[in-house]
Design an enzyme around this catalytic site. Structure first.
Site, PDB file in Angstrom:
ATOM      1  N   THR A   1     -29.967 -12.192 -20.080  1.00  0.00           N
ATOM      2  CA  THR A   1     -29.132 -11.093 -19.586  1.00  0.00           C
ATOM      3  C   THR A   1     -27.777 -11.604 -19.126  1.00  0.00           C
ATOM      4  O   THR A   1     -26.734 -10.989 -19.386  1.00  0.00           O
ATOM      5  CB  THR A   1     -29.841 -10.370 -18.429  1.00  0.00           C
ATOM      6  OG1 THR A   1     -31.077  -9.832 -18.901  1.00  0.00           O
ATOM      7  CG2 THR A   1     -28.979  -9.247 -17.872  1.00  0.00           C
TER       8      THR A   1
ATOM      9  N   HIS B   1     -25.591 -12.234 -22.068  1.00  0.00           N
ATOM     10  CA  HIS B   1     -25.020 -10.977 -22.572  1.00  0.00           C
ATOM     11  C   HIS B   1     -23.798 -10.568 -21.748  1.00  0.00           C
ATOM     12  O   HIS B   1     -22.770 -10.135 -22.294  1.00  0.00           O
ATOM     13  CB  HIS B   1     -26.060  -9.853 -22.524  1.00  0.00           C
ATOM     14  CG  HIS B   1     -27.114  -9.943 -23.572  1.00  0.00           C
ATOM     15  ND1 HIS B   1     -26.840  -9.822 -24.918  1.00  0.00           N
ATOM     16  CD2 HIS B   1     -28.452 -10.153 -23.476  1.00  0.00           C
ATOM     17  CE1 HIS B   1     -27.962  -9.941 -25.607  1.00  0.00           C
ATOM     18  NE2 HIS B   1     -28.952 -10.156 -24.752  1.00  0.00           N
TER      19      HIS B   1
END
Length: 341
Positions: A40, A43
């Site tokens: 995450t 990202h």
């Protein structure tokens, strides 16, 4: 305090000085000691479509951490300064039907640490006392820092009984590798993991899987024959989010098999639903960790001999965070740890 902040709507992170968080009467202030870099976080670093739609800048990111309690709010009676703790990364509302029923991991109003509220890539983090987990004495700090993804692995691997079963894991990322180790520790007969990345397959082999299979080079049907399996895998753990990997899993499951699905596909995914129906397969979606049953299971498994430390392959000081994100993005790593002490 120092923190890694998504301060601009563009790729990258910035090491900045931001105010130390204040705590309310039900909160705990934690001095961060170690953090893990999650997919995450990558990202958000790359500022892809999901990140652009989700993250409001500026935001201190990060949600995998271990730290030492510095202060507690006046209503906090069960935690004390000096305790070594991690935090559940999902802050729930406490008022919805699922929260009232004790199914807090299903709260539809969840706020993600380092996504929807300030994160752990900082010298200090404040969290509600209901999100704090005290570690057992003597735990390795690097391992404690990755309880969040370890919890994803435990939640997935133990969603169905694996004792004596043959387990297929698709996707040899760090969570997939830990899930395979958990299934093995929980007495699965065979644990077979698949991927295309030789580095990660080698890492999976170090954690004791029965077979680490490069599906470019070997078919799962041949692996089953080598192991003396005749009816397919009993339990599947889909960790890749890769449509081809999932379809390969469906084709190699026994009738009545059960699949726990943690990997997130990039978009819509076509499968042959006739296989699911005629083979009477059960597919269960997995997200996060059960609060806090998964955390108990993590601690007990470590205390009973499970060693996940080999999945940690790189360590950097937080001032060298760029190196950590670079190696994470390369695909040739396990978990990457940043030190904050």
């Amino acid at each position: 305090m120092k923190a890694l902040v998504k301060s601009k709507s563009q790729p990258g992170l910035w090491l900045e000085e931001i105010p130390e968080p204040a705590i309310g009467i039900n909160d705990v202030l934690i001095r961060v000691l170690r953090t893990g870099i999650c997919g995450t976080d990558v990202h958000i670093y790359k500022w892809d479509e999901w990140a652009r739609e989700t993250i409001h800048v500026p935001m201190a990111i990060g949600h995998e951490f271990v730290g030492r309690i510095e202060a507690v709010g006046s209503n906090v009676a069960d935690f004390f300064p000096g305790d070594i703790v991690s935090g559940e990364g999902h802050v729930v509302c406490g008022r919805c039907r699922n929260c009232f029923a004790g199914r807090r991991h299903l709260c539809a109003k969840t706020m993600g640490v380092g996504v929807n509220r300030p994160g752990a890539f900082a010298e200090y983090i404040a969290l509600p006392m209901t999100n704090i987990w005290r570690h057992h004495e003597g735990i390795d700090l690097d391992v404690a820092a990755i309880f969040d993804p370890f919890g994803n692995a435990v939640h997935t691997a133990l969603s169905f009984p694996v004792l004596g079963e043959d387990v297929l894991i698709t996707g040899a990322g760090p969570i997939g590798i830990m899930a395979a180790a958990v299934a093995r520790h929980a007495a699965a007969r065979y644990t077979v993991i698949t991927d295309l990345n030789p580095y990660r397959l080698e890492l999976a082999a170090k954690l004791g899987v029965t077979r680490a299979v490069n599906v470019r080079e070997q078919k799962l049907g041949d692996v089953q024959k080598e192991l003396g399996m005749t009816e397919g895998f009993d339990v599947g753990l889909e960790m890749s989010g890769n449509p081809a990997g999932f379809r390969d899993m469906l084709a190699n499951m026994s009738h009545g098999a059960k699949i726990a699905m943690l990997g997130i596909p990039a978009g819509e995914m076509a499968i042959d639903w006739r296989t699911v129906i005629f083979n009477m397969l059960t597919i269960k979606g997995i997200y996060g960790r059960e609060m806090y049953e998964t955390w108990y299971k993590m601690s007990v498994m470590l205390q009973s001999g499970l060693d996940i430390s080999p999945v940690i392959t790189h360590r950097y000081h937080y001032t060298d965070f760029e190196k950590g994100f670079e190696v994470m993005s390369s695909g040739n790593s396990g978990k990457v740890i940043l030190s904050w002490d």
